[in-house]
Design a protein around this motif. Sequence first.
Motif, mmCIF file in Angstrom:
data_model
loop_
_atom_site.group_PDB
_atom_site.id
_atom_site.type_symbol
_atom_site.label_atom_id
_atom_site.label_comp_id
_atom_site.label_asym_id
_atom_site.label_seq_id
_atom_site.Cartn_x
_atom_site.Cartn_y
_atom_site.Cartn_z
ATOM 1 N N SER A 99 4.571 -14.330 13.944
ATOM 2 C CA SER A 99 4.882 -13.350 12.538
ATOM 3 C C SER A 99 4.145 -14.135 11.001
ATOM 4 C CB SER A 99 5.192 -12.423 12.442
ATOM 5 O OG SER A 99 5.299 -11.697 11.626
ATOM 6 N N PRO A 100 3.601 -13.475 10.205
ATOM 7 C CA PRO A 100 3.192 -14.029 8.998
ATOM 8 C C PRO A 100 4.761 -13.392 8.022
ATOM 9 C CG PRO A 100 2.200 -11.867 8.871
ATOM 10 C CD PRO A 100 2.831 -12.691 10.476
ATOM 11 N N ASP A 101 5.578 -15.354 7.155
ATOM 12 C CA ASP A 101 6.486 -14.505 6.459
ATOM 13 C C ASP A 101 5.651 -14.361 5.176
ATOM 14 O OD1 ASP A 101 5.180 -16.599 5.262
ATOM 15 O OD2 ASP A 101 6.176 -18.708 6.093
ATOM 16 N N LYS A 102 4.688 -13.648 5.124
ATOM 17 C CA LYS A 102 4.301 -12.964 3.567
ATOM 18 C C LYS A 102 3.673 -11.960 3.651
ATOM 19 C CE LYS A 102 3.766 -17.418 0.935
ATOM 20 N NZ LYS A 102 2.860 -18.224 -0.182
ATOM 21 N N ASN A 103 4.179 -10.721 2.903
ATOM 22 C CA ASN A 103 3.038 -9.300 3.105
ATOM 23 C C ASN A 103 2.093 -9.792 1.512
ATOM 24 O OD1 ASN A 103 4.797 -8.537 5.514
ATOM 25 N ND2 ASN A 103 6.321 -7.437 3.613
ATOM 26 N N ILE A 104 1.117 -8.373 1.925
ATOM 27 C CA ILE A 104 0.442 -8.645 1.147
ATOM 28 C C ILE A 104 0.815 -7.576 0.152
ATOM 29 C CG2 ILE A 104 -2.307 -7.748 0.753
ATOM 30 C CD1 ILE A 104 -2.247 -10.115 2.039
ATOM 31 N N TYR A 105 0.640 -7.979 -0.565
ATOM 32 C CA TYR A 105 0.985 -6.457 -2.658
ATOM 33 C C TYR A 105 -0.255 -6.653 -3.367
ATOM 34 C CZ TYR A 105 6.366 -5.792 -1.365
ATOM 35 O OH TYR A 105 7.208 -5.825 -1.435
ATOM 36 N N THR A 154 -0.066 -11.865 -1.973
ATOM 37 C CA THR A 154 1.324 -12.161 -1.719
ATOM 38 C C THR A 154 2.420 -13.017 -2.256
ATOM 39 O OG1 THR A 154 0.981 -14.955 -1.061
ATOM 40 C CG2 THR A 154 -0.299 -12.994 0.853
ATOM 41 N N VAL A 155 3.332 -12.034 -1.197
ATOM 42 C CA VAL A 155 4.897 -12.503 -1.508
ATOM 43 C C VAL A 155 5.700 -12.239 -0.064
ATOM 44 C CG1 VAL A 155 7.190 -10.788 -2.321
ATOM 45 C CG2 VAL A 155 4.752 -10.113 -3.013
ATOM 46 N N PHE A 156 6.314 -13.332 -0.260
ATOM 47 C CA PHE A 156 7.149 -13.481 0.837
ATOM 48 C C PHE A 156 7.994 -12.522 1.537
ATOM 49 C CE2 PHE A 156 11.865 -15.268 2.397
ATOM 50 C CZ PHE A 156 11.617 -15.763 3.687
ATOM 51 N N TYR A 203 1.077 -0.814 -0.544
ATOM 52 C CA TYR A 203 -0.127 0.171 -0.053
ATOM 53 C C TYR A 203 1.003 1.528 0.052
ATOM 54 C CZ TYR A 203 -3.742 3.612 1.437
ATOM 55 O OH TYR A 203 -3.959 4.919 1.822
ATOM 56 N N PHE A 204 1.835 0.903 0.539
ATOM 57 C CA PHE A 204 3.197 2.658 1.124
ATOM 58 C C PHE A 204 3.094 2.715 -0.125
ATOM 59 C CE2 PHE A 204 1.729 0.998 5.434
ATOM 60 C CZ PHE A 204 1.372 1.792 5.889
ATOM 61 N N ASP A 205 3.803 1.894 -1.238
ATOM 62 C CA ASP A 205 4.822 2.253 -2.146
ATOM 63 C C ASP A 205 4.240 2.613 -3.622
ATOM 64 O OD1 ASP A 205 6.917 -0.024 -1.512
ATOM 65 O OD2 ASP A 205 6.312 -0.919 -1.905
ATOM 66 N N LEU A 206 2.497 2.331 -3.519
ATOM 67 C CA LEU A 206 1.615 2.906 -4.519
ATOM 68 C C LEU A 206 1.544 3.784 -4.047
ATOM 69 C CD1 LEU A 206 -0.195 -0.606 -5.326
ATOM 70 C CD2 LEU A 206 1.940 0.231 -6.718
ATOM 71 N N GLU A 207 1.250 4.465 -2.463
ATOM 72 C CA GLU A 207 0.650 5.648 -2.661
ATOM 73 C C GLU A 207 1.459 6.738 -2.028
ATOM 74 O OE1 GLU A 207 -2.455 7.288 -0.667
ATOM 75 O OE2 GLU A 207 -2.744 5.469 -2.122
ATOM 76 N N GLU A 208 3.401 6.248 -2.410
ATOM 77 C CA GLU A 208 4.884 6.975 -2.047
ATOM 78 C C GLU A 208 4.684 7.828 -4.131
ATOM 79 O OE1 GLU A 208 8.720 7.025 -0.964
ATOM 80 O OE2 GLU A 208 8.320 5.347 -2.302
ATOM 81 N N LEU A 209 4.713 6.811 -5.322
ATOM 82 C CA LEU A 209 4.551 6.755 -6.870
ATOM 83 C C LEU A 209 3.431 7.346 -6.233
ATOM 84 C CD1 LEU A 209 5.468 6.379 -8.887
ATOM 85 C CD2 LEU A 209 4.219 4.351 -9.314
#
Length: 238
Positions: free
Chosen positions: A85-91, A68-70, A19-25
């Motif tokens: 903790s989960p080992d994947k992030n939401i992309y 999901t991304v490792f 979310y933060f990557d896309l909002e930053e762009l």
Amino acid sequence: MLTLQNTPNHAGVKISGDYFDLEELNKAIYHVIGDENKYLHYTGSRTRILGICHAIRQAALGERNVETVFNGLTDHAKKQKSFISPDKNIYFSTEVLWPEILYAAVALKDFVRLHREDAAFPDWEPEVHVITHFQSLVLDCLHGQVPEAEYQVIMKTFSDTAPVRDYAVQYIDFLNLKYIDMAKQQRENALSSVAMKIATQDSDYNAFRQQVLAAATPSKKAIHEIQFKADYPEKIDW
């Protein structure tokens, strides 16, 4: 981390990030292109770039692709730190057609240049660096899809592109629709040519622009106000 990947059938590029990557762009693009009353000779280009922003914003809200991304957190690390903790992030991601994203990379050069002329300390603005990073990701993604010799020519051409002031942005619709209609192998073979056409404003573009200007003259409309009369398909074979 923001990433760009070629889509499976070579129709375009998938822009991915959290979310933060896309909002930053998106924030960086809005910052550099200015509001609708600024850079009036670039209104058409601004509108096209905002179309990509809209798709990115929808993606960030989970309205496009979710995956999901490792995240690099191994079982060993979790044991060492004694937490669960989960080992994947939401992309989130969205696709953009190749002609569209290549034109955005070119047009953003002009917006960055214009912004630098107005800003007091542009080298210290993070938004400017976000934009140049995005442009480099577009060209790096292209690098993996075209022969090396052709890529080197494209890079030189992109470095010396003419300004897109009063550009006939309808030409990008024309290229988009031609590209959509191609089969996968045709797209792959045509990508270098498409990139060069966008970068050079060649004779085909100039002939097309004259047609748009001829349509604009009777009604005294600006070049970007002339509608391109063709419909995009509801579904694209990405």
